[in-house]
Scaffold this motif. Sequence first.
Motif, mmCIF file in Angstrom:
data_model
loop_
_atom_site.group_PDB
_atom_site.id
_atom_site.type_symbol
_atom_site.label_atom_id
_atom_site.label_comp_id
_atom_site.label_asym_id
_atom_site.label_seq_id
_atom_site.Cartn_x
_atom_site.Cartn_y
_atom_site.Cartn_z
ATOM 1 N N ASP A 80 -16.335 -16.695 13.525
ATOM 2 C CA ASP A 80 -16.804 -18.076 13.593
ATOM 3 C C ASP A 80 -17.546 -18.373 14.891
ATOM 4 O O ASP A 80 -18.129 -19.445 15.043
ATOM 5 C CB ASP A 80 -15.614 -19.038 13.461
ATOM 6 N N LYS A 81 -17.546 -17.409 15.821
ATOM 7 C CA LYS A 81 -18.218 -17.610 17.101
ATOM 8 C C LYS A 81 -19.693 -17.230 17.062
ATOM 9 O O LYS A 81 -20.386 -17.301 18.077
ATOM 10 C CB LYS A 81 -17.489 -16.818 18.191
ATOM 11 N N ALA A 82 -20.172 -16.784 15.881
ATOM 12 C CA ALA A 82 -21.587 -16.481 15.675
ATOM 13 C C ALA A 82 -22.006 -17.107 14.345
ATOM 14 O O ALA A 82 -21.155 -17.410 13.497
ATOM 15 C CB ALA A 82 -21.828 -14.973 15.672
ATOM 16 N N PRO A 83 -23.308 -17.326 14.137
ATOM 17 C CA PRO A 83 -23.746 -17.980 12.901
ATOM 18 C C PRO A 83 -23.341 -17.209 11.651
ATOM 19 O O PRO A 83 -23.502 -15.989 11.587
ATOM 20 C CB PRO A 83 -25.278 -18.007 13.055
ATOM 21 N N ARG A 84 -22.829 -17.930 10.685
ATOM 22 C CA ARG A 84 -22.451 -17.338 9.412
ATOM 23 C C ARG A 84 -23.469 -17.727 8.350
ATOM 24 O O ARG A 84 -24.173 -18.721 8.461
ATOM 25 C CB ARG A 84 -21.047 -17.787 9.012
ATOM 26 N N SER A 85 -23.521 -16.891 7.295
ATOM 27 C CA SER A 85 -24.456 -17.131 6.214
ATOM 28 C C SER A 85 -23.751 -16.956 4.879
ATOM 29 O O SER A 85 -22.921 -16.052 4.736
ATOM 30 C CB SER A 85 -25.633 -16.142 6.305
ATOM 31 N N PRO A 86 -24.093 -17.779 3.889
ATOM 32 C CA PRO A 86 -23.510 -17.580 2.551
ATOM 33 C C PRO A 86 -24.121 -16.399 1.816
ATOM 34 O O PRO A 86 -23.675 -16.065 0.722
ATOM 35 C CB PRO A 86 -23.837 -18.896 1.840
ATOM 36 N N LEU A 87 -25.133 -15.736 2.415
ATOM 37 C CA LEU A 87 -25.831 -14.653 1.723
ATOM 38 C C LEU A 87 -25.670 -13.290 2.382
ATOM 39 O O LEU A 87 -26.195 -12.312 1.872
ATOM 40 C CB LEU A 87 -27.320 -14.995 1.599
ATOM 41 N N HIS A 88 -24.992 -13.234 3.506
ATOM 42 C CA HIS A 88 -24.750 -11.923 4.104
ATOM 43 C C HIS A 88 -23.530 -11.958 5.010
ATOM 44 O O HIS A 88 -23.037 -13.036 5.375
ATOM 45 C CB HIS A 88 -25.981 -11.419 4.885
ATOM 46 N N ASP B 181 -28.311 -22.377 17.407
ATOM 47 C CA ASP B 181 -27.341 -23.080 18.248
ATOM 48 C C ASP B 181 -26.124 -23.390 17.376
ATOM 49 O O ASP B 181 -26.233 -24.138 16.395
ATOM 50 C CB ASP B 181 -27.977 -24.357 18.783
ATOM 51 N N LEU B 182 -24.973 -22.818 17.715
ATOM 52 C CA LEU B 182 -23.778 -23.023 16.890
ATOM 53 C C LEU B 182 -23.375 -24.489 16.823
ATOM 54 O O LEU B 182 -22.819 -24.936 15.815
ATOM 55 C CB LEU B 182 -22.619 -22.187 17.435
ATOM 56 N N ALA B 183 -23.653 -25.243 17.879
ATOM 57 C CA ALA B 183 -23.237 -26.650 17.898
ATOM 58 C C ALA B 183 -24.002 -27.486 16.886
ATOM 59 O O ALA B 183 -23.460 -28.430 16.304
ATOM 60 C CB ALA B 183 -23.422 -27.225 19.309
ATOM 61 N N THR B 184 -25.267 -27.136 16.662
ATOM 62 C CA THR B 184 -26.107 -27.931 15.755
ATOM 63 C C THR B 184 -26.425 -27.224 14.446
ATOM 64 O O THR B 184 -26.811 -27.875 13.471
ATOM 65 C CB THR B 184 -27.440 -28.276 16.440
ATOM 66 N N GLY B 185 -26.274 -25.909 14.428
ATOM 67 C CA GLY B 185 -26.640 -25.132 13.248
ATOM 68 C C GLY B 185 -28.138 -24.977 13.096
ATOM 69 O O GLY B 185 -28.620 -24.512 12.057
ATOM 70 N N LYS B 186 -28.891 -25.335 14.139
ATOM 71 C CA LYS B 186 -30.350 -25.258 14.086
ATOM 72 C C LYS B 186 -30.867 -24.299 15.153
ATOM 73 O O LYS B 186 -30.144 -23.910 16.066
ATOM 74 C CB LYS B 186 -30.955 -26.649 14.290
ATOM 75 N N ILE B 187 -32.149 -23.921 15.017
ATOM 76 C CA ILE B 187 -32.757 -23.036 15.988
ATOM 77 C C ILE B 187 -32.722 -23.686 17.367
ATOM 78 O O ILE B 187 -33.052 -24.877 17.521
ATOM 79 C CB ILE B 187 -34.219 -22.708 15.601
ATOM 80 N N LEU B 188 -32.313 -22.915 18.352
ATOM 81 C CA LEU B 188 -32.211 -23.409 19.715
ATOM 82 C C LEU B 188 -33.561 -23.917 20.215
ATOM 83 O O LEU B 188 -34.593 -23.256 20.069
ATOM 84 C CB LEU B 188 -31.730 -22.271 20.623
ATOM 85 N N THR B 189 -33.558 -25.091 20.791
ATOM 86 C CA THR B 189 -34.762 -25.613 21.432
ATOM 87 C C THR B 189 -34.936 -24.900 22.771
ATOM 88 O O THR B 189 -34.016 -24.848 23.576
ATOM 89 C CB THR B 189 -34.656 -27.131 21.656
ATOM 90 N N GLY B 190 -36.103 -24.353 22.994
ATOM 91 C CA GLY B 190 -36.317 -23.651 24.251
ATOM 92 C C GLY B 190 -37.373 -22.583 24.112
ATOM 93 O O GLY B 190 -37.945 -22.367 23.037
ATOM 94 N N CYS B 191 -37.624 -21.905 25.220
ATOM 95 C CA CYS B 191 -38.653 -20.878 25.263
ATOM 96 C C CYS B 191 -38.128 -19.573 24.681
ATOM 97 O O CYS B 191 -36.960 -19.451 24.303
ATOM 98 C CB CYS B 191 -39.130 -20.674 26.698
ATOM 99 N N VAL B 192 -38.985 -18.564 24.643
ATOM 100 C CA VAL B 192 -38.604 -17.293 24.030
ATOM 101 C C VAL B 192 -37.502 -16.594 24.821
ATOM 102 O O VAL B 192 -36.673 -15.884 24.243
ATOM 103 C CB VAL B 192 -39.847 -16.382 23.863
ATOM 104 N N LEU C 76 -29.273 -12.263 21.348
ATOM 105 C CA LEU C 76 -28.466 -11.177 21.909
ATOM 106 C C LEU C 76 -27.031 -11.636 22.179
ATOM 107 O O LEU C 76 -26.088 -10.846 22.049
ATOM 108 C CB LEU C 76 -29.116 -10.654 23.187
ATOM 109 N N GLY C 77 -26.874 -12.902 22.527
ATOM 110 C CA GLY C 77 -25.521 -13.432 22.690
ATOM 111 C C GLY C 77 -24.750 -13.406 21.383
ATOM 112 O O GLY C 77 -23.551 -13.075 21.356
ATOM 113 N N HIS C 78 -25.427 -13.735 20.272
ATOM 114 C CA HIS C 78 -24.759 -13.658 18.965
ATOM 115 C C HIS C 78 -24.377 -12.209 18.640
ATOM 116 O O HIS C 78 -23.271 -11.947 18.145
ATOM 117 C CB HIS C 78 -25.680 -14.201 17.866
ATOM 118 N N ILE C 79 -25.296 -11.287 18.902
ATOM 119 C CA ILE C 79 -24.985 -9.881 18.635
ATOM 120 C C ILE C 79 -23.804 -9.432 19.484
ATOM 121 O O ILE C 79 -22.879 -8.763 18.991
ATOM 122 C CB ILE C 79 -26.235 -9.001 18.888
#
Length: 421
Positions: free
Chosen positions: A297-305, A324-335, A343-346
């Motif tokens: 649960d500390k990394a994004p989960r998917s119903p398809l994998h 972003d785990l807090a929002t479930g959306k792509i992190l706002t920010g630069c590359v 890499l943090g999720h991995i």
Amino acid sequence: MSGTIIKAARNTPHAPQDLGPCTQSVAFSHYNNIAAQLPVDPRTGKLVSGDIKAQARQCLTNIQAIVQSIGHVMDDMVKVTLFLTDITDLEAVDTVYGEFFTHNLPTRTVLAVAALPLGAAIQMDALLSNGEGTFPQAPCPLIKLARNSDRAPQDPLSTQSVAFSHYNNIGAQLPMDAATGALVDGGIREQAAQCLRNIKTVLESIDVPFDDIVKVTVYLTHLADLDAVDEVYRTFFPDSAIARAVAYLPARSVIAASALPLGARVQMDAVVSHGDGTPPQRVEDRHNLVIRARNTDKAPRSPLHTQSVAFSHYNHIAGQLPVDLATGKILTGCVREQTAQCLGHIKTIVESTGHGMDDIVKVNIQLANIADLDAVNAIYTQYFPDYLPARTVIGVSELPAGALVQIDAVMSNAESTPPQV
């Protein structure tokens, strides 16, 4: 590093070095991962001059130099992935490719991408069988099983499935009807179903259940097609009552291709567990040599994998977006920030399985802008300060949810999965 089996990370001066933070070849147990090779002359460190044939030959010459430097031959190859910036170059590339692979053909995946490092027109990576294993494993005269079925599309330059030891690699399946040799009629749903049927047919021809798949990669020419593809995907996974009972899903990555062979809109390849092993290994009961599918649960989960799927001595990590785990959306920010998030999720997934980042043997990076690579590398080396895995980097036309970067990985799994030791 976990366990006692030792990785063998090696470079040779006969292939390009210093083109990025990676190792040319990283072996673990019975496989060796070859980093993506650009058409760079190792003597000059620059792209070779000449046409696409010259670039293709240099890529393959570099791969051959790496393979030979570790005491292997090209016949030991299990899989090749070929990245082009112009799909119309494929016919010319194939004339060169056939010079390096004359028999015992590996599986193959071909796609066009938006851009490649150094402005190259072509890049190739590879997976090599490694019968000697890595220390302290004893060398074993394992047989590579390369097999085709007449009920699935065949290709004169690749094999549908190549098994070695406890893994089987399925070459990219296009939405072709084997009976006609043409793309199936219909839209993206019909094409996605045909790709999956072809994979299933290949597996059935070698008596391997569909739910033995541990990783699927989906290549799409338009990411807007993904919802339709997913509708079809759900009808194939899980496939069996056993898999449905535990809600088993393989790991997965979705990659935007600029073009695919034959003008297809989708293609898929797969990595498959192979409990039978290859002779002279002892045949294991497929349901005892366990597929270990794990989520945290500390990394994004998917119903398809599933986030990570381990089998035998390898563990496959699904493609990670900078969510972003807090929002479930792509992190706002630069590359840089998005790279750190991926890499943090991995890292979180790897650590949740009792491993460390040094256990990773191969990393695949997709960038929405290849010019971001230097910025990505600045973050990447913070996660791999000492040992560098093999690596493949491509530029893609788009990423899901407008992300700037996506990363997946393959991890060594020294403890194996029961009942192995």
